[in-house]
Write an enzyme that holds these catalytic residues in place. Structure first.
Site, PDB file in Angstrom:
ATOM      1  CD  GLU A   1      -0.763 -58.882  33.329  1.00  0.00           C
ATOM      2  OE1 GLU A   1      -0.700 -59.950  31.739  1.00  0.00           O
ATOM      3  OE2 GLU A   1      -1.761 -58.714  32.892  1.00  0.00           O
TER       4      GLU A   1
ATOM      5  CG  ASP B   1      -5.319 -60.216  34.737  1.00  0.00           C
ATOM      6  OD1 ASP B   1      -4.507 -60.679  34.301  1.00  0.00           O
ATOM      7  OD2 ASP B   1      -6.853 -59.856  34.261  1.00  0.00           O
TER       8      ASP B   1
ATOM      9  CG  ASP C   1      -8.700 -65.071  29.463  1.00  0.00           C
ATOM     10  OD1 ASP C   1      -8.068 -65.796  28.301  1.00  0.00           O
ATOM     11  OD2 ASP C   1      -8.494 -63.884  29.200  1.00  0.00           O
TER      12      ASP C   1
ATOM     13  CG  HIS D   1      -0.852 -67.459  31.687  1.00  0.00           C
ATOM     14  ND1 HIS D   1      -0.279 -66.514  32.074  1.00  0.00           N
ATOM     15  CD2 HIS D   1      -1.950 -67.268  31.118  1.00  0.00           C
ATOM     16  CE1 HIS D   1      -0.414 -65.526  32.614  1.00  0.00           C
ATOM     17  NE2 HIS D   1      -1.162 -65.444  32.040  1.00  0.00           N
ATOM     18  CG  ASP D   2      -0.529 -64.303  29.064  1.00  0.00           C
ATOM     19  OD1 ASP D   2      -2.451 -64.991  28.847  1.00  0.00           O
ATOM     20  OD2 ASP D   2      -1.335 -63.378  29.763  1.00  0.00           O
TER      21      ASP D   2
HETATM   22  C1  GLC Z   1      -3.992 -61.227  31.588  1.00  0.00           C
HETATM   23  C2  GLC Z   1      -3.880 -62.451  31.508  1.00  0.00           C
HETATM   24  C3  GLC Z   1      -4.275 -63.424  31.119  1.00  0.00           C
HETATM   25  C4  GLC Z   1      -5.389 -62.705  30.441  1.00  0.00           C
HETATM   26  C5  GLC Z   1      -5.527 -61.172  30.263  1.00  0.00           C
HETATM   27  C6  GLC Z   1      -7.444 -60.753  30.620  1.00  0.00           C
HETATM   28  O1  GLC Z   1      -3.305 -60.852  31.012  1.00  0.00           O
HETATM   29  O2  GLC Z   1      -2.203 -62.737  32.067  1.00  0.00           O
HETATM   30  O3  GLC Z   1      -3.907 -64.240  29.564  1.00  0.00           O
HETATM   31  O4  GLC Z   1      -6.230 -63.124  29.101  1.00  0.00           O
HETATM   32  O5  GLC Z   1      -4.987 -60.873  31.919  1.00  0.00           O
HETATM   33  O6  GLC Z   1      -7.523 -61.205  32.385  1.00  0.00           O
END
Ligand code: GLC
Length: 641
Positions: A317, A275, A132, A386-387
């Site tokens: 986040e 995160d 991931d 990045h998402d």
């Molecule tokens: C956050 C990150 C994402 C990841 C997720 C799980 O949302 O930005 O890229 O897949 O967490 O860790």
């Protein structure tokens, strides 16, 4: 903290003794709050609480001296993160500069652009295969050799500090990889570590949970539990099946993770990105996001950091509904008491909505109804990361505009994901869930805004428009209030990167389409050649310079919206107590639009029919009572004053 005490501490020659008393003072200030919060979620955990107090002291004693000094200095200064001087960039170290050493050599490029805040995507150890993008962590603090060593990171942070650059790293607070040492011990049958996660002997409880739990990655990781043959148990995996959710009902997990958090902060990290923090607590019968207990855990982390490492701050986040995001600042209306910063995911989604609809009504409606954030907290404003882009729009607001929320979301997905012929966007559909009709969007900013199609078809008008759109969206995040975070590559209009399709590990996750390699060959030509890329770069650079030169752009709760009746236009004003002001105007339409300007004279942006545009640094004259904006044009007008 009391000024006199601070002064005494800074002036003191007794060194350690006073630093220690600083710790004691901070502990005394926060102890009651910590205790109350701790026992709210762990009512019977008296031993664990005693352990926590000891841990705080131990963690403090390990904090490097220079960071202790920084703690004392920053605690009483104006919050640096609300400053107009700050401009951030998010980057993948391997895609940007190969490794941490390489990044040191690229600092001059960042400086040239005006970047002084870096979010480095995960650099800690992770599984070799799927991981991931590093968010499946084998460790929260150990640097993956692929990026270099601890020494390399130290050298980088030292260089950054010498240049007054700030660093943000991720803290994957909700889960670990299935190769983390705790997961390995759990797999080996150690009960203690099985209790670090949500593990179940059969599917009875998981099935109850599943009744209300949504799916984060419905296509590639359906369901929220994974069977682990090594321990013959099911483990909760809300994200991918190799990301095990941590069991925060176990106080030991909180203590261990706090240790990791402080160790991360001790690497010289200014901002820790929390995160997926909305997922921290699970309760049967709920969607297990944004629960009160999750907020208490975040609060506890913040309070403990305030004791041990108070100059490190937190970024939420929380990619959740707009009204839930703001709650991650916490309840204190002045300072907040959870995260000091949060991603402005709502603004981001609304900007993409305005581009697709060419209208600003939903943007205004949401901004006007937005809950107030604590005064000292701020947003990270961004366009891309990045998402994927989730459509975090408020259904009620959509309805109030006379649109059908489901139909509207479908339109947005169709518009961005190449399902409407006339749309210039070249995005991909991410995690479409036919059961719910939900889906998200991936693609680079430039490709979503039409640059890829324009270059492919050699369409000059589209080229011009996509370039203007890229710049207009950047102009908004640079001027709206908060930390602008530019996604590496967007400053030169980088297109989608389709190479992920050839990579076995990446091909099922199309977020990789917007995680390109930094194109240094192209960057070399920026100074020499007039191209769409150099124009984007030079324009963004100019906007950054202007942002830094104008203190009204600091986040002091000084953004005021203006509505003019033209549904394609967005206008807001940034003001300072000194009386200075800047009026930002943006045209989201592909046609020229006019704004009735009579009110602008009253606010002193128009004098004798003349207005001063900061970006071009020109004074122009209005011929009628209307100000005309060309397609996707934006202006930063200076108050005459
Ligand atoms: C956050 C990150 C994402 C990841 C997720 C799980 O949302 O930005 O890229 O897949 O967490 O860790």
């Amino acid at each position: 903290m009391n000024q006199a005490v601070l002064h005494k501490l800074l002036a003191s020659k007794q060194g350690d003794k006073d630093v220690k008393s600083f710790f004691e003072l901070r502990l005394a200030t926060n102890l009651t709050l910590i205790k109350e919060a701790f026992f709210k979620i762990y009512p019977d955990a008296h031993t664990a609480f005693r352990d926590l107090l000891q841990l705080l002291e131990a963690l403090f004693s390990k904090r490097p001296g220079y960071l202790k000094t920084q703690d004392i200095e920053r605690i009483n200064t104006e919050a640096w993160y609300r400053s107009e001087q700050l401009v951030g960039m998010q980057l993948y170290v391997d895609h940007f500069s190969k490794d941490l050493k390489g990044l040191r050599n690229k600092i001059s490029y960042l400086e040239q652009l005006g970047i002084n805040f870096l979010h480095l995507m995960p650099i800690t150890t992770r599984p070799k295969g799927e991981n991931d993008g590093g968010y499946a962590v084998n460790s929260h603090t150990e640097i993956d050799p692929k990026y270099g060593t601890r020494k390399d990171l130290d050298a980088l942070t030292a260089l950054m500090r010498s240049k007054n650059m700030y660093l943000m790293l991720d803290f994957v607070v909700n889960h670990t990889s299935d190769e983390h040492k705790w997961a390995l011990k759990a797999k080996a049958g150690e009960k203690k570590y099985q209790n670090y996660y949500y593990t179940y002997a059969d599917r009875t409880i998981p099935e109850e949970f599943e009744k209300t739990l949504p799916e984060v990655f419905p296509k590639t990781a359906p369901g929220n539990y994974t069977y682990v043959p090594e321990m013959n148990k099911w483990v909760m995996t809300a994200f991918n099946n190799y990301q095990w959710d941590l069991n925060y009902t176990n106080p030991e997990v909180f203590l261990e993770m706090l240790t990791n958090l402080v160790e991360l902060s001790n690497l010289g990290v200014d901002v820790v990105r929390f995160d997926a923090l909305a997922f921290l607590w699970k309760k049967m019968g709920t969607i297990s996001q944004n629960l009160e207990e999750a907020h208490i855990i975040v609060f506890l982390y913040r309070m403990c950091l305030q004791v041990v490492a108070p100059s490190t701050i937190l970024l939420a986040e929380a990619i959740v509904a707009p009204r839930d995001i703001v709650k991650y600042f916490g309840e204190d209306i002045r300072t907040g008491n959870e995260c000091e910063i949060a991603y402005n995911a709502s603004l981001m989604a609304l900007l993409w909505n305005s581009i697709a609809t060419k209208k600003t009504a939903l943007l205004y409606k949401s901004l006007i109804n937005e809950s107030k954030k604590p005064r000292e907290c701020t947003w990270i404003n961004y366009i891309r990361c990045h998402d994927d882009i989730g459509l975090g729009l408020d259904d009620q607001h959509i309805q109030e505009l006379g649109w059908n929320p489901q139909g509207h979301r479908k339109f947005l997905l169709d518009y961005y994901c190449q399902r409407i012929g006339w749309s210039p966007a070249k995005g991909l559909l991410f995690m479409y869930n036919p059961k719910t009709g939900d889906g998200r969007i991936t693609g680079s900013a430039a490709s979503l805004l039409g640059l890829e199609k324009a270059l492919e078809t050699n369409d000059q008008e589209l080229l011009e428009q996509s370039q203007n759109k890229i710049l207009m969206l950047h102009s908004i995040v640079l001027s709206f209030g908060g930390i602008p975070l530019i996604y590496a590559g967007d400053e030169i209009g980088t297109l989608n990167d389709y190479t992920f399709l050839e990579d076995e590990v990446k091909k099922t996750d199309n977020r990789w389409v917007n995680r390109p390699q930094q194109d240094w060959k192209l960057i070399k030509t920026l100074g020499e050649k007039d191209s769409v890329h150099s124009r984007i770069f030079n324009r963004i650079k100019r906007l950054i310079t202007l942002r830094k030169a104008n203190p009204v752009f600091a986040d002091n709760e000084n953004t005021r919206l203006h509505q003019t009746g033209n549904e394609h236009i967005l206008i807001y004003e940034r003001t300072a107590e000194s009386g200075t002001g800047i009026l930002v105007l943006c045209n989201f339409d592909e046609h020229p639009q006019v704004v009735d300007s009579s009110w602008m004279a009253k606010l002193d942006y128009l004098r004798d029919q003349k207005f001063h545009d900061l970006i071009e640094d020109t004074v122009s004259e209005l011929r009628s009572g209307f100000l005309e904006l060309s397609p996707y044009q934006f202006l930063w007008l200076k108050k005459w004053h």
